[in-house]
Design a protein around this motif. Structure first.
Motif, PDB file in Angstrom:
ATOM      1  N   MET A 142     -31.935  24.981  49.415  1.00  0.00           N
ATOM      2  CA  MET A 142     -31.740  24.946  50.852  1.00  0.00           C
ATOM      3  C   MET A 142     -33.059  24.713  51.573  1.00  0.00           C
ATOM      4  N   ASP A 143     -32.957  24.184  52.781  1.00  0.00           N
ATOM      5  CA  ASP A 143     -34.140  23.961  53.596  1.00  0.00           C
ATOM      6  C   ASP A 143     -34.516  25.199  54.398  1.00  0.00           C
ATOM      7  N   THR A 144     -33.549  26.108  54.581  1.00  0.00           N
ATOM      8  CA  THR A 144     -33.820  27.292  55.388  1.00  0.00           C
ATOM      9  C   THR A 144     -33.374  28.530  54.643  1.00  0.00           C
ATOM     10  N   SER A 145     -34.173  29.577  54.688  1.00  0.00           N
ATOM     11  CA  SER A 145     -33.840  30.816  53.992  1.00  0.00           C
ATOM     12  C   SER A 145     -32.708  31.559  54.662  1.00  0.00           C
ATOM     13  N   SER A 146     -32.424  31.250  55.928  1.00  0.00           N
ATOM     14  CA  SER A 146     -31.376  31.963  56.649  1.00  0.00           C
ATOM     15  C   SER A 146     -29.991  31.650  56.123  1.00  0.00           C
ATOM     16  N   GLU A 147     -29.845  30.567  55.345  1.00  0.00           N
ATOM     17  CA  GLU A 147     -28.528  30.197  54.850  1.00  0.00           C
ATOM     18  C   GLU A 147     -27.915  31.305  53.984  1.00  0.00           C
ATOM     19  N   ALA A 148     -28.757  32.076  53.281  1.00  0.00           N
ATOM     20  CA  ALA A 148     -28.238  33.144  52.433  1.00  0.00           C
ATOM     21  C   ALA A 148     -27.448  34.156  53.249  1.00  0.00           C
ATOM     22  N   ASP A 149     -27.843  34.359  54.503  1.00  0.00           N
ATOM     23  CA  ASP A 149     -27.145  35.314  55.355  1.00  0.00           C
ATOM     24  C   ASP A 149     -25.750  34.831  55.728  1.00  0.00           C
ATOM     25  N   ASN A 150     -25.473  33.559  55.535  1.00  0.00           N
ATOM     26  CA  ASN A 150     -24.172  33.010  55.900  1.00  0.00           C
ATOM     27  C   ASN A 150     -23.140  33.136  54.793  1.00  0.00           C
ATOM     28  N   ILE A 151     -23.535  33.725  53.647  1.00  0.00           N
ATOM     29  CA  ILE A 151     -22.568  33.953  52.578  1.00  0.00           C
ATOM     30  C   ILE A 151     -21.809  35.231  52.911  1.00  0.00           C
ATOM     31  N   THR A 152     -20.906  35.106  53.845  1.00  0.00           N
ATOM     32  CA  THR A 152     -20.080  36.220  54.290  1.00  0.00           C
ATOM     33  C   THR A 152     -18.737  35.687  54.745  1.00  0.00           C
ATOM     34  N   MET A 153     -17.703  36.469  54.528  1.00  0.00           N
ATOM     35  CA  MET A 153     -16.351  36.042  54.876  1.00  0.00           C
ATOM     36  C   MET A 153     -16.113  36.034  56.380  1.00  0.00           C
ATOM     37  N   THR A 154     -17.062  36.534  57.145  1.00  0.00           N
ATOM     38  CA  THR A 154     -16.941  36.459  58.603  1.00  0.00           C
ATOM     39  C   THR A 154     -17.520  35.163  59.148  1.00  0.00           C
ATOM     40  N   ASN A 155     -18.099  34.354  58.296  1.00  0.00           N
ATOM     41  CA  ASN A 155     -18.590  33.021  58.664  1.00  0.00           C
ATOM     42  C   ASN A 155     -17.496  32.021  58.297  1.00  0.00           C
ATOM     43  N   TRP A 156     -16.904  31.362  59.295  1.00  0.00           N
ATOM     44  CA  TRP A 156     -15.759  30.520  59.034  1.00  0.00           C
ATOM     45  C   TRP A 156     -16.060  29.384  58.077  1.00  0.00           C
ATOM     46  N   THR A 157     -17.196  28.721  58.211  1.00  0.00           N
ATOM     47  CA  THR A 157     -17.467  27.585  57.328  1.00  0.00           C
ATOM     48  C   THR A 157     -17.638  28.042  55.883  1.00  0.00           C
ATOM     49  N   PHE A 158     -18.235  29.227  55.668  1.00  0.00           N
ATOM     50  CA  PHE A 158     -18.332  29.732  54.291  1.00  0.00           C
ATOM     51  C   PHE A 158     -16.970  30.165  53.782  1.00  0.00           C
ATOM     52  N   LEU A 159     -16.184  30.858  54.599  1.00  0.00           N
ATOM     53  CA  LEU A 159     -14.854  31.294  54.165  1.00  0.00           C
ATOM     54  C   LEU A 159     -13.986  30.099  53.798  1.00  0.00           C
ATOM     55  N   GLN A 160     -14.052  29.043  54.593  1.00  0.00           N
ATOM     56  CA  GLN A 160     -13.283  27.837  54.309  1.00  0.00           C
ATOM     57  C   GLN A 160     -13.711  27.248  52.960  1.00  0.00           C
ATOM     58  N   TYR A 161     -15.021  27.196  52.729  1.00  0.00           N
ATOM     59  CA  TYR A 161     -15.530  26.745  51.435  1.00  0.00           C
ATOM     60  C   TYR A 161     -15.020  27.652  50.322  1.00  0.00           C
ATOM     61  N   TRP A 162     -15.118  28.958  50.518  1.00  0.00           N
ATOM     62  CA  TRP A 162     -14.776  29.907  49.457  1.00  0.00           C
ATOM     63  C   TRP A 162     -13.306  29.817  49.064  1.00  0.00           C
ATOM     64  N   LEU A 163     -12.418  29.771  50.033  1.00  0.00           N
ATOM     65  CA  LEU A 163     -10.988  29.714  49.728  1.00  0.00           C
ATOM     66  C   LEU A 163     -10.639  28.455  48.947  1.00  0.00           C
ATOM     67  N   CYS A 164     -11.334  27.353  49.245  1.00  0.00           N
ATOM     68  CA  CYS A 164     -11.047  26.097  48.545  1.00  0.00           C
ATOM     69  C   CYS A 164     -11.740  26.028  47.183  1.00  0.00           C
ATOM     70  N   ALA A 165     -13.006  26.438  47.128  1.00  0.00           N
ATOM     71  CA  ALA A 165     -13.787  26.275  45.900  1.00  0.00           C
ATOM     72  C   ALA A 165     -13.537  27.373  44.879  1.00  0.00           C
ATOM     73  N   ALA A 166     -13.341  28.594  45.335  1.00  0.00           N
ATOM     74  CA  ALA A 166     -13.182  29.718  44.403  1.00  0.00           C
ATOM     75  C   ALA A 166     -11.761  29.850  43.885  1.00  0.00           C
ATOM     76  N   PHE A 167     -10.775  29.336  44.629  1.00  0.00           N
ATOM     77  CA  PHE A 167      -9.375  29.451  44.223  1.00  0.00           C
ATOM     78  C   PHE A 167      -8.764  28.084  43.966  1.00  0.00           C
ATOM     79  N   THR A 168      -9.573  27.177  43.439  1.00  0.00           N
ATOM     80  CA  THR A 168      -9.103  25.820  43.178  1.00  0.00           C
ATOM     81  C   THR A 168      -7.901  25.813  42.243  1.00  0.00           C
ATOM     82  N   HIS A 169      -7.848  26.765  41.317  1.00  0.00           N
ATOM     83  CA  HIS A 169      -6.756  26.829  40.340  1.00  0.00           C
ATOM     84  C   HIS A 169      -5.505  27.497  40.906  1.00  0.00           C
TER      85      HIS A 169
END
Length: 254
Positions: free
Chosen positions: A14-41
């Motif tokens: 990443m270009d910014t260290s703050s991105e790590a703070d966005n790994i939370t289910m209250t962040n919509w873009t991360f949650l959207q990623y997580w539901l699609c990528a983690a439950f692909t099966h």
């Protein structure tokens, strides 16, 4: 089993260290990623999300693409879930899918009971949910699991109108084997620059398939019989991983 989280970024991810703070289910873009990528099966959930809340790769688009020859080696973040005994469950966050390692070994089957995650904070609960096997110390009904998932999803960034359906799809996958007559032994995934490919292991055979392609190009899957000389378990997993890699490599040459 008790857990706590350590979230960090891989060098060059990443270009910014703050991105790590966005790994939370209250962040919509991360949650959207997580539901699609983690439950692909989880087919019913994946289909529902693709229709109602299509994944635009807003969060994972920050991952640079790194090609080496014919093989795509995506950059990834790791999220370390550390057990109270010091053992680490490492979650690898790729562009289109998620993988797990426990003490350095690749995890190819669910291994946690629902009891071990049900009292964790919301973020850690959802980060571990893809490797939960509710049949371990099974004591859950569809009703109480549905209530638990709905409550937890209501505390995330998921829009309220989708909570009950997403909870229902997750419950179906956890308790009812996603509607399958027989459960596959495991799934494995491999990415290329614009596609996600998978392998499903059934007793005696492996089903190779393309999950999706960002440009809408379709590839016909194939079945491969597992040789009699291959033992079940990790041997079959490693053989299947190699078979998937060979198949994906052959597609890139066509």
């Amino acid at each position: 089993m008790d857990f706590y989280k350590i979230i960090h970024q891989n060098a060059g991810d990443m270009d910014t260290s703050s991105e790590a703070d966005n790994i939370t289910m209250t962040n919509w873009t991360f949650l959207q990623y997580w539901l699609c990528a983690a439950f692909t099966h989880c087919y019913f959930l994946w289909k529902y999300l693709s229709e109602k809340l299509p994944h635009l790769y807003q969060w994972s688009s920050q991952f640079p693409r790194n090609n080496k020859g014919q093989e795509n080696i995506p950059a990834y973040k790791t999220v370390d879930i550390v057990a109270a005994d010091g053992n680490k469950i490492v979650i690898l966050l790729y562009r289109y899918h998620v993988e797990y390692k426990i003490e350095g070994r690749e995890l190819y089957q669910p291994c946690l009971s629902y009891n071990s995650v049900e009292n964790l904070d919301n973020d850690t609960f959802f980060l571990l949910l893809p490797i939960v096997d509710v049949m371990i110390n099974y004591e859950y009904t569809s009703k109480n699991m549905m209530a638990d998932l709905s409550r937890r999803l209501s505390e995330t960034a998921l829009p309220k109108e989708y909570i009950e359906e997403v909870a229902s799809k997750l419950k179906l996958w956890l308790i009812d084997a996603d509607g399958a007559e027989d459960e596959p032994l495991w799934f494995i995934w491999q990415e290329t620059d614009d596609s996600l490919y998978g392998a499903i292991c059934w007793p005696g055979e492996i089903d190779l398939f393309q999950q999706y392609n960002t440009a809408g190009k379709c590839v016909t899957g194939k079945y491969i019989t597992i040789p009699d000389t291959i033992q079940e378990g990790e041997d079959a997993y490693l053989w299947g991983k190699h078979a998937l890699a060979q198949w994906v490599s052959s597609l890139s040459l066509e």
